[in-house]
Motif scaffolding. Structure first.
Motif, mmCIF file in Angstrom:
data_model
loop_
_atom_site.group_PDB
_atom_site.id
_atom_site.type_symbol
_atom_site.label_atom_id
_atom_site.label_comp_id
_atom_site.label_asym_id
_atom_site.label_seq_id
_atom_site.Cartn_x
_atom_site.Cartn_y
_atom_site.Cartn_z
ATOM 1 N N THR A 46 0.807 -1.232 0.000
ATOM 2 C CA THR A 46 0.000 0.000 0.000
ATOM 3 C C THR A 46 0.836 1.275 0.000
ATOM 4 O O THR A 46 0.297 2.371 0.147
ATOM 5 C CB THR A 46 -0.961 0.018 1.205
ATOM 6 O OG1 THR A 46 -0.194 -0.276 2.375
ATOM 7 C CG2 THR A 46 -2.055 -0.995 1.032
ATOM 8 N N HIS A 50 -4.398 -1.831 -5.611
ATOM 9 C CA HIS A 50 -4.193 -0.481 -5.082
ATOM 10 C C HIS A 50 -3.229 0.292 -5.988
ATOM 11 O O HIS A 50 -2.309 -0.291 -6.540
ATOM 12 C CB HIS A 50 -3.592 -0.562 -3.679
ATOM 13 C CG HIS A 50 -4.469 -1.264 -2.691
ATOM 14 N ND1 HIS A 50 -5.200 -0.597 -1.734
ATOM 15 C CD2 HIS A 50 -4.732 -2.581 -2.498
ATOM 16 C CE1 HIS A 50 -5.872 -1.465 -1.004
ATOM 17 N NE2 HIS A 50 -5.607 -2.684 -1.448
ATOM 18 N N THR A 52 -1.732 4.064 -0.852
ATOM 19 C CA THR A 52 -2.458 3.859 -2.104
ATOM 20 C C THR A 52 -3.949 4.127 -1.973
ATOM 21 O O THR A 52 -4.506 4.133 -0.879
ATOM 22 C CB THR A 52 -2.298 2.403 -2.560
ATOM 23 O OG1 THR A 52 -2.560 1.557 -1.436
ATOM 24 C CG2 THR A 52 -0.928 2.128 -3.111
#
Lengths: 118, 840
Positions: free
Chosen positions: B709, B725, B737
């Motif tokens: 992320t 993501h 993200t």
């Protein structure tokens, strides 16, 4: 006087828009530049900022951008451009009959400044 | 013409008679020798008895007009400067076809090949120059000619009569004129030029590109950056030329036009001081006061000239000296030179020093629709040089100002528009000039917008260039009227002009988005072409725009655009990461972060063999080998290739790494095979160039051990599938993200990954990572683009198409010897033996 000039080879050894290096035993490495406008220059291969190898920078106009921190250095006089301050020694260069020559005393003395001091 | 080879003149006419006249012997019946005699006669017609020796068996003609003779525009008779009558009328003895072989300075006598001896009181050497013959095998074959005198033209015309192919070696002024003539006479012409730009001594890259394009359009083949290795022949006759890269070009005639050398042999043999040319002082006197020299054979203040204008200047000074007509004269001060290419239909002018320099400022104007490029170089308020292509009407005006050193501060702003625009004080300010235009004057030719419409648009609320472009379309197409629109904004609003969106760099008024759009719309395919068509204000760009244009072209024309190495930042040119000491670090690819004993052994061996001072595990799950010298890189890569490893692209604005956790194969929490998916993604995406670096990670469960992320594209596996993501990064400003979408299968995850990358590649600005890109355009924009019917498939297909040209290991090519010059030193200097020799 040929003896004062050091023959470093034919001009086609350096593509326009690039530079090549010339190590000097016991002295400073030299970068020889060929601009896109067709001129040749020689400078000590050290950015005045943090000694980055100028030979590896992008050449545009008569300027090289140092690969380490993007200082712009004039190939003509070695001076940093814009807000930055500093200067790298230059080596007198001439082109004759398709070959490149450097001023021998400046090659050994580490550039113009060194040559004068010697 | 029935000129005998030796003409004895009777008594010369002249005001003086009685005392014996001084004897002036001239070696060289060319343009310089004869002009010098004309200048002397004009000052003091009775002073000398004149004898002129000429090696060619004919009267004096205008050598620079040989090109029109070759092209069929003129006959020999039309280029004769001094017919036989001139020699007769002035009592000049012409000895033609008899080469002078010796100068005896002690007895002041010259001796010709026939044995004829002529004493002199004053000697003038005007031997001109010789064509430079490149020392390649085959240079002496029949059919290899130079382009210097009428005999050469005769040989070329005879070859053209027979037809076939011609190769011209040398893309300078003379070579291109020879090529043009042969082309007009029906031969298939190839020009071989060593340098990357035609006429590089007179033209910069931009004008050279325009010239090359035009000559190619006329059917010539132009090979730049091409080195002749050998001239091929059969039975003593030329048949072709082999280049250094091995390719062979057929030729029935080869014209060598690579340059000229001052012809100094005679002067050197007689003991005069000779360096590159015969050394003369400011009055054209050599190291012997009785001997003068003039023209292309001399060297004055270190300079040799190969153009005609300096020669006229020299001849005037020489005549002043030889007749003592102007004893106070300062003499010859050197010349500023200018060039025009004598090829019909191509307007090209270069004058003065166009190479730029300290304190020099370039003023560039490009008009793509008319094929015009103008560059004027100003230093200390004076014009020092000019390069004009396509519109040379103002060439002589600029050249005149160069020669006179005129202060141009007052007309500086309007200078580039030419004499008509800049002359006259009131119009010198461009705003004043624009203010003087009538309301119906056309401002934008592309969209037919008048001044009145532009002003109305500005008064209606368009307070920036961009607002005017969208409001009335002025300056919205080719952009060449941008300056006029800016003037109108300034005039209408005073100082209240809004600055528009940020331009790509200081070289252009276009934004990144404009440039990307216009590259595709106008099908621009080369960096110099983009710069010309989009009116770049610098001759060859800067360190910001060159890499950006290289990327935009690469992205727009996959498989067609040839990457420009000199526009690449060092790391991408050297395929390794430069470090503060100038050495490089090398990161081999480890797919998904997986490795094996063979790879680890190869890395360990490289570290020992090249004394790498450090090896480090990177944040992207790779091994980084530090301290490799640029000369050693190809050998290091060869060793790593041998163990099956390819470039890790840790250095590029490109796909960097796909980081993975161990996933369902080992981990008790893993939901999917995150390692396997990561390896697949890396195989799909490696080698792709991007606007900026691009990092991917795949985590096998929401614990997210691979830190997916904070990646540009991150996959978090869950029981029901894959969360996708986008737009995360670590770095100075951490950004987590955004969730783009969730998919059920690996195949879908791969497809969306490819599509997202391609959207980013086509849409983002160069050096804009996904995080700031998404903040700028908005997540919804990205979603809209990808969620349109069939969009994911189309973007993914474009990505795969591009990838088929990208997945060649760059290390393998370099290890095999590609681009060796980037790695090798030019030479090495070991100065100490030389110093010892000098002291000895």
């Amino acid at each position: 006087m040929i003896g004062n000039w050091l023959d470093i080879g034919p001009i086609n050894q350096i593509e326009a828009g690039t530079a090549r290096t010339l190590p000097v035993q016991g002295g400073e490495e030299i970068a020889v530049f060929h601009t896109l406008c067709g001129e040749f220059f020689a400078l000590v291969n050290k950015c005045p900022h943090k000694q980055g190898p100028l030979s590896q920078g992008i050449v545009h106009g008569d300027v090289v951008t140092c690969p380490l921190h993007n200082w712009n250095i004039s190939l003509r006089n070695g001076k940093a451009l814009g807000e930055d301050e500093g200067c790298v020694p230059t080596i007198p260069l001439k082109v004759d009959a398709g070959r490149l020559y450097l001023l021998r005393s400046a090659v050994i003395g580490g550039g113009e400044a060194g040559a004068r001091a010697a | 013409m029935n000129a005998p080879s030796k003409i004895e003149a009777g008594d010369a006419p002249g005001p003086q008679s009685g005392p014996p006249r001084e004897r002036l012997v001239v070696v060289g019946n060319g343009m310089a020798g004869c002009r010098a005699v004309e200048e002397i006669l004009a000052r003091d017609p009775g002073r000398y008895d004149v004898v002129i020796f000429g090696a060619e068996p004919r009267v004096n003609y205008d050598r620079i007009m040989l090109s029109p003779v070759l092209a069929g525009d003129k006959s020999f008779e039309q280029i004769v400067i001094n017919p036989q009558g001139w020699y007769d009328d002035n009592g000049i003895t012409l000895v033609s076809g008899d080469r002078v072989v010796e100068i005896d300075r002690t007895t002041q006598t010259v001796i010709a090949a026939s044995g004829r001896a002529e004493p002199y009181d004053r000697l003038l050497i005007a031997t001109g120059s010789d064509p430079f013959i490149i020392p390649v095998p085959g240079k002496d074959l029949e059919g290899v000619v130079t382009f210097r005198d009428l005999d050469d033209v005769g040989k070329m015309l005879a070859a053209a009569e027979r037809g076939g192919s011609a190769v011209v070696i040398g893309g300078g002024l003379l070579g291109l004129e020879a090529a043009h003539g042969l082309n007009l006479r029906g031969m298939k012409v190839t020009v071989i030029h060593l340098m990357p730009t035609l006429m590089e001594r007179q033209l910069d890259e931009a004008a050279g590109y325009l010239l090359k394009t035009e000559l190619e359009r006329r059917g010539q083949t132009i090979l730049t950056g091409a080195n002749t290795k050998e001239i091929l022949g059969a039975d003593g006759k030329v048949t072709g030329v082999r280049l250094e890269d091995g390719s062979v070009i057929d030729a029935d005639i080869v014209v060598m036009a690579v340059g000229i050398r001052p012809n100094t042999a005679l002067a050197a043999a007689s003991g005069l001081t000779v360096e590159r040319g015969i050394v003369v002082d400011d009055h054209m006197v050599t190291s012997d006061p009785a001997v003068m020299a003039v023209g292309e054979c001399v060297q004055h203040r270190g300079a040799c000239y190969g153009l005609v204008a300096p020669l006229w200047d020299m001849c005037r000074v020489l005549a002043d000296k030889a007749t003592e007509a102007a004893p106070e004269s300062a003499g010859y001060q050197g010349s500023v030179t200018s060039t025009k290419l004598k090829v019909s239909g191509i307007d090209l002018f270069s004058g003065g020093d166009f190479s730029g320099g300290e304190g020099c400022e370039d003023i560039v104007m490009r008009d793509a629709s008319r094929g015009v490029y103008k560059r004027v170089i100003v230093k200390d308020a004076k014009i020092v040089g000019a390069v004009l292509y396509g519109d040379t009407a103002d060439g002589s005006w600029y050249f005149d100002m160069i020669k006179r050193g005129e202060d141009v501060s007052d007309i500086r702003e309007a200078l580039i528009f030419g004499q008509a625009f800049a002359a006259g004080g009131a119009l010198a300010d461009p705003n004043a000039a624009v203010a003087a235009l009538s309301d119906d004057a056309e401002i934008c030719g592309c969209n037919g917008v008048s001044k009145g419409k532009v002003v109305a648009c500005i008064e209606g609320g368009a307070h920036s260039l961009d607002a005017v472009r969208s409001g009335c379309k002025a300056s919205a197409s080719c952009g060449s009227c941008t300056g006029l629109v800016e003037s109108l904004l300034a005039l209408t609003l005073g100082g209240n002009v809004d600055s528009g969106p940020k331009t790509l760099c200081k070289c252009t008024s276009f934004t990144h988005d404009d440039v990307r759009r216009l590259i595709v719309e106008k099908e621009l395919r080369l960096i110099p072409q983009v710069m010309q068509e989009l009116h770049w204000s610098t001759p060859d760009g800067c360190a910001s725009c060159r890499p950006a244009l290289n990327y935009y072209l690469l992205c727009a024309w996959p498989g067609q655009y040839v990457d420009d190495q000199k526009s690449r930042f060092v790391n991408e040119r050297m395929h390794a990461n430069i470090q503060k000491d100038g050495t490089y670090s090398v990161v081999p690819r480890m797919w998904g972060g997986l490795t094996n004993p063979q790879e680890l052994r190869a890395i360990a061996d490289v570290v020992e063999k090249y004394n790498a001072p450090m090896v480090k595990v990177t944040g992207g799950q790779r091994l980084d080998i530090f301290g490799i010298r640029k000369e050693d890189l190809p050998a290091v890569w060869a060793d790593l290739n041998a163990a099956g490893m390819v470039s890790g692209h840790a250095y590029g604005k490109s796909l960097r790494t796909v980081k993975t956790c161990v996933g369902s194969e080992w981990c008790r929490f893993g939901t999917q095979d995150s390692t396997g998916l990561g390896v697949k993604i890396e195989h799909m995406t490696w080698g792709s160039w991007m606007p900026h670096k691009f990092k991917i990670a795949v985590s096998g469960c929401p614990r997210n051990c691979a830190e997916a992320t904070i990646k540009d594209f991150g996959i978090v596996c869950v029981d029901s599938g894959y969360e996708l993501h986008v737009g995360g990064n670590g770095g100075i400003k951490v950004r987590a993200t955004d969730l783009l979408m969730k998919v059920a299968t690996e195949e879908e995850a791969l497809e969306v990954c490819a599509a997202f990358i391609q959207l980013y590649r086509e849409d983002a600005h160069y050096l804009e990572r996904t995080a700031p890109w998404i903040e700028r355009v908005g997540l919804q924009y990205v979603k809209d683009k990808l969620e349109a019917e069939g969009a994911i498939g189309r973007y993914a297909a474009r990505f795969r198409h591009s990838q088929q040209f990208m997945q060649d290991d760059p290390w393998a090519k370099r290890a095999a010897g590609d681009e060796a010059k980037l790695h090798q030193h030019l030479a090495e200097v070991r100065p100490f033996p030389a110093i010892q020799m000098e002291n000895a």
